[in-house]
Structures are given as structure tokens and as C-alpha cells.
Design a protein around this motif. Structure first.
Motif, PDB file in Angstrom:
ATOM      1  N   LYS A 159       0.841  -1.277   0.140  1.00  0.00           N
ATOM      2  CA  LYS A 159       0.062  -0.179   0.111  1.00  0.00           C
ATOM      3  C   LYS A 159       0.788   1.271  -0.077  1.00  0.00           C
ATOM      4  N   LYS A 160       0.281   2.228  -0.762  1.00  0.00           N
ATOM      5  CA  LYS A 160       0.964   3.581  -0.653  1.00  0.00           C
ATOM      6  C   LYS A 160       0.052   4.608  -0.381  1.00  0.00           C
ATOM      7  N   LYS A 161       0.302   5.708  -0.178  1.00  0.00           N
ATOM      8  CA  LYS A 161      -0.840   6.787  -0.068  1.00  0.00           C
ATOM      9  C   LYS A 161       0.016   8.169  -0.079  1.00  0.00           C
ATOM     10  N   THR A 162      -1.082   9.233  -0.747  1.00  0.00           N
ATOM     11  CA  THR A 162      -0.274  10.680  -0.762  1.00  0.00           C
ATOM     12  C   THR A 162      -0.628  11.442   0.207  1.00  0.00           C
ATOM     13  N   VAL A 163      -0.114  12.565   0.289  1.00  0.00           N
ATOM     14  CA  VAL A 163      -0.557  13.399   1.444  1.00  0.00           C
ATOM     15  C   VAL A 163      -1.898  13.908   1.472  1.00  0.00           C
ATOM     16  N   VAL A 164      -2.266  14.574   2.427  1.00  0.00           N
ATOM     17  CA  VAL A 164      -3.827  14.963   2.456  1.00  0.00           C
ATOM     18  C   VAL A 164      -3.603  16.367   2.104  1.00  0.00           C
ATOM     19  N   MET A 165      -4.744  16.695   1.221  1.00  0.00           N
ATOM     20  CA  MET A 165      -4.990  18.179   0.675  1.00  0.00           C
ATOM     21  C   MET A 165      -6.035  18.914   1.483  1.00  0.00           C
ATOM     22  N   LYS A 166      -5.829  19.629   2.174  1.00  0.00           N
ATOM     23  CA  LYS A 166      -6.774  20.235   3.046  1.00  0.00           C
ATOM     24  C   LYS A 166      -7.810  21.212   2.292  1.00  0.00           C
ATOM     25  N   ARG A 167      -9.140  20.831   2.455  1.00  0.00           N
ATOM     26  CA  ARG A 167     -10.256  21.869   2.114  1.00  0.00           C
ATOM     27  C   ARG A 167     -10.174  22.050   0.427  1.00  0.00           C
ATOM     28  N   CYS A 168     -10.251  20.985  -0.155  1.00  0.00           N
ATOM     29  CA  CYS A 168     -10.013  21.170  -1.742  1.00  0.00           C
ATOM     30  C   CYS A 168     -10.720  20.049  -2.388  1.00  0.00           C
ATOM     31  N   LEU A 169     -11.583  20.554  -3.387  1.00  0.00           N
ATOM     32  CA  LEU A 169     -12.276  19.356  -4.246  1.00  0.00           C
ATOM     33  C   LEU A 169     -11.689  19.359  -5.580  1.00  0.00           C
ATOM     34  N   ASN A 170     -10.573  20.085  -5.854  1.00  0.00           N
ATOM     35  CA  ASN A 170      -9.744  19.773  -6.945  1.00  0.00           C
ATOM     36  C   ASN A 170      -8.393  19.708  -6.862  1.00  0.00           C
ATOM     37  N   PRO A 171      -7.924  18.834  -5.960  1.00  0.00           N
ATOM     38  CA  PRO A 171      -6.570  18.930  -5.438  1.00  0.00           C
ATOM     39  C   PRO A 171      -5.554  18.190  -6.547  1.00  0.00           C
ATOM     40  N   VAL A 172      -4.371  18.926  -6.649  1.00  0.00           N
ATOM     41  CA  VAL A 172      -3.263  18.385  -7.335  1.00  0.00           C
ATOM     42  C   VAL A 172      -2.072  17.738  -6.416  1.00  0.00           C
ATOM     43  N   PHE A 173      -1.866  16.425  -6.767  1.00  0.00           N
ATOM     44  CA  PHE A 173      -1.111  15.699  -5.978  1.00  0.00           C
ATOM     45  C   PHE A 173       0.227  15.243  -6.308  1.00  0.00           C
ATOM     46  N   ASN A 174       0.288  14.916  -7.629  1.00  0.00           N
ATOM     47  CA  ASN A 174       1.739  14.750  -8.395  1.00  0.00           C
ATOM     48  C   ASN A 174       2.761  13.936  -7.473  1.00  0.00           C
ATOM     49  N   GLU A 175       2.342  12.565  -7.275  1.00  0.00           N
ATOM     50  CA  GLU A 175       2.837  11.732  -6.504  1.00  0.00           C
ATOM     51  C   GLU A 175       3.027  10.546  -7.477  1.00  0.00           C
ATOM     52  N   SER A 176       3.995   9.961  -7.194  1.00  0.00           N
ATOM     53  CA  SER A 176       4.083   8.555  -8.073  1.00  0.00           C
ATOM     54  C   SER A 176       4.679   7.336  -7.109  1.00  0.00           C
ATOM     55  N   PHE A 177       4.344   6.026  -7.359  1.00  0.00           N
ATOM     56  CA  PHE A 177       4.580   5.119  -6.428  1.00  0.00           C
ATOM     57  C   PHE A 177       4.891   3.858  -7.463  1.00  0.00           C
ATOM     58  N   PRO A 178       6.167   3.349  -7.149  1.00  0.00           N
ATOM     59  CA  PRO A 178       6.542   2.308  -8.267  1.00  0.00           C
ATOM     60  C   PRO A 178       6.159   1.030  -7.445  1.00  0.00           C
ATOM     61  N   PHE A 179       5.662   0.117  -8.356  1.00  0.00           N
ATOM     62  CA  PHE A 179       5.508  -1.441  -7.482  1.00  0.00           C
ATOM     63  C   PHE A 179       6.141  -2.413  -8.320  1.00  0.00           C
TER      64      PHE A 179
END
Length: 330
Positions: A246-266
């Protein structure tokens, strides 16, 4: 049963949320830092497939029933709600059973939810839990609607809604503790758009890896009473029905159009590709209760049409980042 008090403040309200974790200190992977705003020459931007919505079962579907008690003490200005038991709940797990628990709201205060304990592998659970709303003036109580939602708890994925009951308190004789049996109805909050998520996949057959990039989301469903959400994304690598990583991104506070830009290799060896599923779940972070599921995506060679298209495009363009929008599902 000892009362489960919703908080130290009156009217069942929860304490101030200023202490909620900000989700800082987690750096986004620089290799996808530009994916949200531009499409590079080695990225294939694909449109969503013409996927038909999964239809819920018929309205007459038997969802079981729930027993509960409600009463009000004028002397103590306290509303008491007892969640007693459930009967003939439907099985939601592969094992032919469910792990039910009950969420309780006094609508329209949906943000301040309370929950029973989870009853493992039980379609006829006995909760026998008491919830007290202290310091709650009667004139406000009769403006509330008691809403009970029964769910099947899943530690690794979304909690499956089983059914709901809604009853306006102004229609009850609250001066006396009354006990009710109510048939569960299909959950209304499972309908409507949950938003979309832009995901990219990159398969490297030499390294035996699949890199999942969570780029951004749009028009996420608001889960908080303030009309917003605190979204983050969980990514599970599954082999057959087993959870591998399992991987997870950061939490984006109070946002309905968040930009995460995180990648996870498996690590995914070639011989297990056909048994591999990537489950992506967009969550709403809640410090004071269980985190809510906004929506999810299943990516594999045998998922829905849009997901299969993305998977095949990834396999057909090795070492190339293939991005696609996906509609989140309940």
C-alpha cells in the motif's frame, strides 16, 4: 451500557478541528511534478471510456432491518439514542458474511457523526450501544432528523454501505423512550457524481515494475458539512485477492480539485500481471472519526471498459507514461 459522548461541547458537537494533521513533510516525487499542467512528449493522454454506470439492485432488495430506541430527558436536556441490533443483513464479503457497524447523524449536522463498534462476521449483530447528546435544547432536537447508516467495515478498502434509516425527530413522542424496528433502505449517498481522478501508469518490463502516478482530481464530492473535503489517495497493489503493498499521498486540506503529483513504483513480475489489480481509493481525512471513502478505481486487465482500456494501453506502450481520467465509483 456506558454512554458514548460525542464531545465535551454541547449538542453532540465535536471539538475544534484546528489540530487536524496537515499532512506536511511528504515530498512529491519530482519525476511527475509537471504532469498536472502539461503533457510531455512521451505521455499518451487518453479520454475516459464509454463506461456504463453499474446499476444498483432493485429498490425492493432486502437489506435487513435495525432496532433502535430514542428518547429525550427534559430535565437533563439530553437526547438518548440506543442502537440495539440488526437482523438479516446482506452479506457483503467474499466469505458470505459482513462486519457491520452503524454511523449515526443528527441531520443536517452530518459532519458530527458517531459510530458503533464493528461486529465481526455477523449478519444479526447485537450492538447495545447508547449515545448521549447532552445540553441539547428540545427546540433544536425537533429540528433534527435521526439518520442511521449501516455499513460493512473493510480494513483495507472502502466500507460498503448496507442500508439506511431516516426519521424526523419532530414526528416522535420523545418524552418516552420508544423502540423501533425499521427496514433498511438503499443508501442515498451512493448516488451522484463523486468526481474524477487523473492517473498515469508506466510499465517497465525490464525492471518488472508498474509506476502509478496520482496526478490530480476534479469535482470531488464534498464530504464535510462545510461543503468541502480533505482528500488523499490510497493505492493498493493486489495479487489475486491478496493485498501486497500500500502507498498513499499527502492530505490536501479543504480542496475539491487537488493536485497531488505523486508517483509510486510497485514490483510486479511478468508472470503475475494477469492476477494483478491496482485499487485506487480517494479518501476524505477525518481526525475525529473514520475516514470517508469518496470513490475508487480498479485497474486490471479484467475491470470495467475504461479501466481495461487504460491497462491495455499501459501494456501496449512499455516504458511510456500513459495517463487517463477515471470517474470515481462508490
Amino acid at each position: 451500557t456506558p454512554g458514548n459522548k460525542p464531545g465535551s461541547s454541547p449538542r453532540g458537537q465535536t471539538p475544534d478541528e484546528t489540530g487536524r494533521r496537515q499532512g506536511q513533510g511528504h515530498e512529491a516525487n519530482s519525476s511527475v511534478s509537471d504532469l498536472a499542467n502539461s503533457v510531455t512528449s512521451d505521455m499518451l493522454m487518453l479520454s475516459p471510456g464509454s463506461e456504463e454506470d453499474d446499476h444498483e439492485g432493485p429498490v425492493c432488495e432486502k437489506l435487513g432491518r435495525i432496532q433502535f430506541s430514542v428518547g429525550y430527558s427534559f430535565q437533563d436536556s439530553t437526547l438518548t439514542v440506543k442502537i440495539l441490533k440488526g437482523q438479516e443483513l446482506p452479506a457483503k464479503d467474499f466469505s458470505g458474511t459482513s462486519d457491520p457497524f452503524v454511523k449515526l447523524y443528527l441531520l443536517p449536522d452530518k459532519k458530527h457523526k458517531l459510530e458503533t463498534k464493528v461486529k465481526r462476521k455477523n449478519l444479526n449483530p447485537h450492538w447495545n450501544e447508547t449515545f448521549l447528546f447532552e445540553g441539547f435544547p428540545y427546540e433544536k432536537v425537533v429540528q433534527r432528523t435521526l439518520y442511521l447508516q449501516v455499513l460493512d467495515y473493510d480494513r483495507f478498502s472502502r466500507n460498503d454501505p448496507i442500508g439506511e434509516v431516516s426519521i424526523p425527530l419532530n414526528k416522535l413522542d420523545l418524552a418516552n423512550m420508544q423502540t423501533f424496528w425499521k427496514e433498511l433502505k438503499p443508501c442515498s449517498d451512493g448516488s451522484g457524481s463523486r468526481g474524477d481522478l487523473l492517473v498515469s501508469l508506466c510499465y517497465n518490463p525490464t525492471a518488472n515494475t508498474i509506476t502509478v502516478s496520482i496526478i490530480k482530481a476534479r469535482n470531488l464530492k464534498a464530504m464535510d458539512i462545510g461543503g468541502t473535503s480533505d482528500p488523499y489517495v490510497k493505492v493498493w497493489l493486489m495479487n489475486k485477492d491478496k493485498r501486497v503493498e500500500k502507498k498513499k499521498t499527502v492530505v490536501m486540506k479543504r480542496c475539491l480539485n487537488p493536485v497531488f503529483n505523486e508517483s509510486f513504483p510497485f514490483d510486479v513480475p511478468a508472470h503475475v500481471l494477469r492476477e494483478t489489480t491496482i485499487i485506487i481509493t480517494v479518501m476524505d481525512k477525518d481526525r475525529l472519526s473514520r475516514n470517508d471513502v469518496i470513490g475508487k478505481i480498479y485497474l486490471s486487465w479484467k475491470s470495467g471498459p475504461a479501466e481495461v482500456k487504460h491497462w491495455k494501453d499501459m501494456m501496449g506502450h512499455p516504458r511510456t507514461t500513459v495517463a487517463q481520467w477515471h470517474a470515481l465509483k462508490a
